[in-house]
Design an enzyme around this catalytic site. Structure first.
Site, mmCIF file in Angstrom:
data_model
loop_
_atom_site.group_PDB
_atom_site.id
_atom_site.type_symbol
_atom_site.label_atom_id
_atom_site.label_comp_id
_atom_site.label_asym_id
_atom_site.label_seq_id
_atom_site.Cartn_x
_atom_site.Cartn_y
_atom_site.Cartn_z
ATOM 1 N N MET A 84 64.865 -17.692 86.785
ATOM 2 C CA MET A 84 64.538 -17.286 85.418
ATOM 3 C C MET A 84 65.637 -17.762 84.480
ATOM 4 O O MET A 84 66.823 -17.607 84.782
ATOM 5 C CB MET A 84 64.375 -15.764 85.318
ATOM 6 C CG MET A 84 63.151 -15.239 86.053
ATOM 7 S SD MET A 84 63.091 -13.423 86.080
ATOM 8 C CE MET A 84 64.333 -13.071 87.344
ATOM 9 N N HIS A 256 53.677 -20.305 87.233
ATOM 10 C CA HIS A 256 54.778 -20.096 86.284
ATOM 11 C C HIS A 256 54.643 -18.760 85.563
ATOM 12 O O HIS A 256 55.021 -18.616 84.401
ATOM 13 C CB HIS A 256 54.818 -21.245 85.261
ATOM 14 C CG HIS A 256 56.190 -21.779 85.012
ATOM 15 N ND1 HIS A 256 56.680 -22.920 85.618
ATOM 16 C CD2 HIS A 256 57.206 -21.335 84.227
ATOM 17 C CE1 HIS A 256 57.909 -23.158 85.200
ATOM 18 N NE2 HIS A 256 58.257 -22.214 84.362
ATOM 19 N N ILE A 290 53.436 -9.814 91.074
ATOM 20 C CA ILE A 290 53.774 -8.858 92.129
ATOM 21 C C ILE A 290 54.532 -7.692 91.501
ATOM 22 O O ILE A 290 55.613 -7.869 90.954
ATOM 23 C CB ILE A 290 54.589 -9.534 93.239
ATOM 24 C CG1 ILE A 290 53.714 -10.562 93.959
ATOM 25 C CG2 ILE A 290 55.131 -8.504 94.225
ATOM 26 C CD1 ILE A 290 54.458 -11.448 94.915
#
Length: 367
Positions: A84, A256, A290
């Site tokens: 990230m 993404h 998730i």
């Protein structure tokens, strides 16, 4: 976690709320926003609920564990922090805090090429832990190729164990939330490892894609490093097969996080097809939406060997620094361990598609 959790949010949604309260509207739009109408971003989360769990009872659970095998190594847990960008925008400790959080929870960590912390500063924080997950370096498409080779060598010297090449974003997606607010990281947030490739005078997107990597560049990359190479951003089974034919170490099924191309299917919807296409010829990992330990269980049941966790870790970082990110990972670890036991599995090796059933529930909207 061996620490006082008083005052920390109790759940992942609580962490998201706390992070939104602490971040500026611009930073929240950048980190939480998706491409276009954010259809794919919402579907990523909702699609895991499309799979129902089918537990087995009265199984022998003695000496159970959460260990998995990946790229020739045994890992304590299948959880890995996704790459990230600009983490120091979320919290001053940025990638250093995230690496500490990952290592403290025996999870893996992938450093973004758009990191606001040098890779040499991050590596010791992970490698100091004897029992930990993997330490990988992400490479972004669209990088100056000479600089890319230098970065690969720097990562190898620093002790990174694999390279993760993002292949799905030769250009950025159109992010409406970001555009409405003009949300851009401050110029003070330096990204020491990013150097864009020169653009051409003509071509798509103002010529920025003229130097984007292609399939025939993979052999060139692999010949210049001893590290295994994984491709992140593959969603099509034909691309997965092509990657396996080129002897990449692994494939990360990813859209993404819905941040690049809207109206792609959710990764949970693509996972069985990619697992069937690869047939074990390359490692298969997945990210996208998730939010529960049961989602991790389902990902492994559908054929993944490990999962990458993105936004929830960022929420933990923004809310409470290293402690918050570590607590997020701990929540996911604990829920995954509970799911194992409640589904009658002694370890991740016991998980199979027999533990799942496709439900009739619509997934067009996030729950």
């Amino acid at each position: 976690m061996g620490a006082d959790l008083k005052g920390l949010p109790a759940t992942l949604p609580d962490y998201a709320q706390r992070a939104q309260e602490r971040l500026t509207p611009e930073a929240w739009a950048y980190f939480d926003g998706g491409a276009g109408d954010e259809w794919t971003q919402r579907r990523n989360v909702a699609a895991w609920a499309r799979w129902g769990l089918r537990p087995r009872v009265l199984q022998d659970l003695r000496e159970g564990h959460t260990r998995v095998h990946l790229l020739g190594r045994e890992l304590p847990t299948p959880l890995i922090v996704a790459p990230m960008a600009y983490q120091c925008w979320a919290h001053p400790d940025g990638e250093r805090a995230m690496a500490l959080a990952a290592s403290s929870q025996q999870c893996g960590f992938v450093l973004s090429q758009h990191s606001t912390t040098a890779l040499q500063q991050v590596a010791p924080l992970m490698r100091a832990e004897a029992v930990r997950g993997p330490l990988w370096m992400q490479l972004a498409n669209g990088t100056d190729r000479g600089h890319l080779l230098e970065l690969m060598a720097e990562a190898e010297r620093a002790g990174y164990e694999a390279l993760v090449l993002s292949v799905d974003a030769p250009v950025q997606g159109s992010r409406d939330r970001v555009r409405r607010l003009g949300a851009q990281p401050s110029a003070a947030l330096v990204t020491p490892h990013w150097r864009a490739a020169p653009s051409a005078p003509e071509g798509l997107c103002g010529g920025t894609v003229e130097q984007a990597l292609r399939w025939d560049d993979l052999a060139w990359l692999q010949a210049r490093t001893q590290l295994p190479l994984l491709l992140k951003g593959i969603t099509h089974p034909l691309d997965a097969r092509q990657a396996a034919r080129l002897n990449v170490a692994g494939v990360v099924l990813s859209n993404h996080g819905g941040r690049v191309l809207d109206t792609q299917p959710a990764t949970a919807e693509c996972l069985p097809e990619l697992a069937d296409a690869l047939q074990g010829d390359a490692a298969l990992l997945v990210d996208g939406g998730i939010r529960r330990g049961t989602d991790v269980f389902k990902a492994l049941a559908l054929g993944a060997q490990a999962v990458l966790i993105g936004r929830p870790c960022l929420w933990g970082l923004a809310a409470q620094g290293a402690m918050g990110a570590a607590h997020v990972l701990r929540l996911l670890r604990d829920e995954f361990e509970m799911a194992l036991a409640l589904c009658g599995c002694r370890s991740p090796a016991d998980i199979s598609r027999d533990h799942l059933r496709a439900l009739d529930r619509a997934v067009d909207d996030a729950p």
